[in-house]
Design a protein around this motif. Sequence first.
Motif, PDB file in Angstrom:
ATOM      1  N   GLN A   9       0.850  -1.195   0.000  1.00  0.00           N
ATOM      2  CA  GLN A   9       0.000   0.000   0.000  1.00  0.00           C
ATOM      3  C   GLN A   9       0.878   1.234   0.000  1.00  0.00           C
ATOM      4  N   LEU A  10       0.644   2.104  -0.964  1.00  0.00           N
ATOM      5  CA  LEU A  10       1.343   3.386  -1.025  1.00  0.00           C
ATOM      6  C   LEU A  10       0.273   4.464  -0.949  1.00  0.00           C
ATOM      7  N   LEU A  11      -0.082   4.848   0.278  1.00  0.00           N
ATOM      8  CA  LEU A  11      -1.203   5.747   0.507  1.00  0.00           C
ATOM      9  C   LEU A  11      -0.962   7.148  -0.057  1.00  0.00           C
ATOM     10  N   HIS A  12      -2.023   7.695  -0.665  1.00  0.00           N
ATOM     11  CA  HIS A  12      -1.994   9.043  -1.239  1.00  0.00           C
ATOM     12  C   HIS A  12      -3.248   9.790  -0.805  1.00  0.00           C
ATOM     13  N   LEU A  13      -3.056  11.031  -0.381  1.00  0.00           N
ATOM     14  CA  LEU A  13      -4.148  11.912   0.030  1.00  0.00           C
ATOM     15  C   LEU A  13      -4.432  12.906  -1.094  1.00  0.00           C
ATOM     16  N   VAL A  14      -5.703  13.083  -1.418  1.00  0.00           N
ATOM     17  CA  VAL A  14      -6.113  14.093  -2.396  1.00  0.00           C
ATOM     18  C   VAL A  14      -6.900  15.164  -1.645  1.00  0.00           C
ATOM     19  N   PHE A  27      -3.390  29.077   1.287  1.00  0.00           N
ATOM     20  CA  PHE A  27      -4.831  28.878   1.156  1.00  0.00           C
ATOM     21  C   PHE A  27      -5.608  30.022   1.789  1.00  0.00           C
ATOM     22  N   ARG A  28      -6.723  30.394   1.155  1.00  0.00           N
ATOM     23  CA  ARG A  28      -7.584  31.461   1.674  1.00  0.00           C
ATOM     24  C   ARG A  28      -8.170  31.110   3.024  1.00  0.00           C
ATOM     25  N   ASP A  29      -8.691  29.894   3.144  1.00  0.00           N
ATOM     26  CA  ASP A  29      -9.394  29.493   4.365  1.00  0.00           C
ATOM     27  C   ASP A  29      -9.125  28.018   4.634  1.00  0.00           C
ATOM     28  N   LEU A  30      -8.308  27.733   5.636  1.00  0.00           N
ATOM     29  CA  LEU A  30      -7.959  26.342   5.944  1.00  0.00           C
ATOM     30  C   LEU A  30      -9.168  25.522   6.386  1.00  0.00           C
ATOM     31  N   GLU A  31     -10.163  26.189   6.948  1.00  0.00           N
ATOM     32  CA  GLU A  31     -11.365  25.468   7.375  1.00  0.00           C
ATOM     33  C   GLU A  31     -12.230  25.051   6.185  1.00  0.00           C
ATOM     34  N   ASP A  32     -11.951  25.602   5.016  1.00  0.00           N
ATOM     35  CA  ASP A  32     -12.740  25.306   3.827  1.00  0.00           C
ATOM     36  C   ASP A  32     -12.013  24.366   2.864  1.00  0.00           C
ATOM     37  N   LEU A  33     -10.949  23.691   3.321  1.00  0.00           N
ATOM     38  CA  LEU A  33     -10.247  22.750   2.459  1.00  0.00           C
ATOM     39  C   LEU A  33     -11.157  21.574   2.118  1.00  0.00           C
ATOM     40  N   ASP A  34     -11.019  21.089   0.910  1.00  0.00           N
ATOM     41  CA  ASP A  34     -11.782  19.929   0.446  1.00  0.00           C
ATOM     42  C   ASP A  34     -10.888  18.697   0.598  1.00  0.00           C
ATOM     43  N   LEU A  35     -11.102  17.934   1.677  1.00  0.00           N
ATOM     44  CA  LEU A  35     -10.354  16.697   1.892  1.00  0.00           C
ATOM     45  C   LEU A  35     -11.084  15.587   1.152  1.00  0.00           C
ATOM     46  N   VAL A  36     -10.612  15.291  -0.039  1.00  0.00           N
ATOM     47  CA  VAL A  36     -11.312  14.373  -0.942  1.00  0.00           C
ATOM     48  C   VAL A  36     -11.224  12.938  -0.440  1.00  0.00           C
ATOM     49  N   GLY A  37     -10.011  12.480  -0.098  1.00  0.00           N
ATOM     50  CA  GLY A  37      -9.887  11.114   0.401  1.00  0.00           C
ATOM     51  C   GLY A  37      -8.471  10.595   0.358  1.00  0.00           C
ATOM     52  N   ILE A  38      -8.310   9.377   0.883  1.00  0.00           N
ATOM     53  CA  ILE A  38      -7.030   8.676   0.896  1.00  0.00           C
ATOM     54  C   ILE A  38      -7.184   7.448   0.009  1.00  0.00           C
ATOM     55  N   TYR A  39      -6.188   7.225  -0.857  1.00  0.00           N
ATOM     56  CA  TYR A  39      -6.269   6.166  -1.862  1.00  0.00           C
ATOM     57  C   TYR A  39      -5.059   5.242  -1.740  1.00  0.00           C
ATOM     58  N   PRO A  40      -5.223   3.961  -2.118  1.00  0.00           N
ATOM     59  CA  PRO A  40      -4.181   2.964  -1.886  1.00  0.00           C
ATOM     60  C   PRO A  40      -2.986   3.034  -2.834  1.00  0.00           C
ATOM     61  N   ASN A  41      -3.091   3.826  -3.899  1.00  0.00           N
ATOM     62  CA  ASN A  41      -1.975   3.939  -4.841  1.00  0.00           C
ATOM     63  C   ASN A  41      -2.114   5.236  -5.644  1.00  0.00           C
ATOM     64  N   MET A  62      -8.626  27.851  -7.409  1.00  0.00           N
ATOM     65  CA  MET A  62      -8.846  26.525  -6.826  1.00  0.00           C
ATOM     66  C   MET A  62      -7.786  25.555  -7.324  1.00  0.00           C
ATOM     67  N   ARG A  63      -7.156  24.847  -6.384  1.00  0.00           N
ATOM     68  CA  ARG A  63      -6.129  23.864  -6.736  1.00  0.00           C
ATOM     69  C   ARG A  63      -6.348  22.583  -5.934  1.00  0.00           C
ATOM     70  N   TYR A  64      -6.074  21.459  -6.582  1.00  0.00           N
ATOM     71  CA  TYR A  64      -6.099  20.158  -5.923  1.00  0.00           C
ATOM     72  C   TYR A  64      -4.704  19.570  -5.967  1.00  0.00           C
ATOM     73  N   PHE A  65      -4.380  18.790  -4.938  1.00  0.00           N
ATOM     74  CA  PHE A  65      -3.040  18.243  -4.768  1.00  0.00           C
ATOM     75  C   PHE A  65      -3.111  16.768  -4.406  1.00  0.00           C
ATOM     76  N   ILE A  66      -2.034  16.061  -4.719  1.00  0.00           N
ATOM     77  CA  ILE A  66      -1.846  14.679  -4.284  1.00  0.00           C
ATOM     78  C   ILE A  66      -0.652  14.675  -3.336  1.00  0.00           C
ATOM     79  N   VAL A  67      -0.867  14.186  -2.120  1.00  0.00           N
ATOM     80  CA  VAL A  67       0.201  14.074  -1.129  1.00  0.00           C
ATOM     81  C   VAL A  67       0.592  12.603  -1.029  1.00  0.00           C
ATOM     82  N   HIS A  68       1.862  12.316  -1.203  1.00  0.00           N
ATOM     83  CA  HIS A  68       2.375  10.956  -1.105  1.00  0.00           C
ATOM     84  C   HIS A  68       2.563  10.617   0.369  1.00  0.00           C
ATOM     85  N   MET A  69       1.495  10.156   0.997  1.00  0.00           N
ATOM     86  CA  MET A  69       1.538   9.899   2.442  1.00  0.00           C
ATOM     87  C   MET A  69       2.554   8.820   2.803  1.00  0.00           C
TER      88      MET A  69
END
Length: 80
Positions: A9-14, A27-41, A62-69
Amino acid sequence: MSEQENSKQLLHLVFGGELDDPSTLHFRDLEDLDLVGIYPNYAEAHKVWKAKAQSTVDNAHMRYFIVHMHRLLDPENEGK
């Protein structure tokens, strides 16, 4: 050994959010971040990231990111 046990498993956060300025990562507002989910690859995370990014194409801030958890969780094994 099952296929699931065999594959690592190589977890990734979007996640995403609105930036103050598109040329920065503030970021304009940290409380308004869209935490999409954690994925297995990365492949699964990339599919979701692409869909979310395309759905917000009209908002230049608006920007979306992938974090290599997995890199954060186990940095010593990153090169292996």
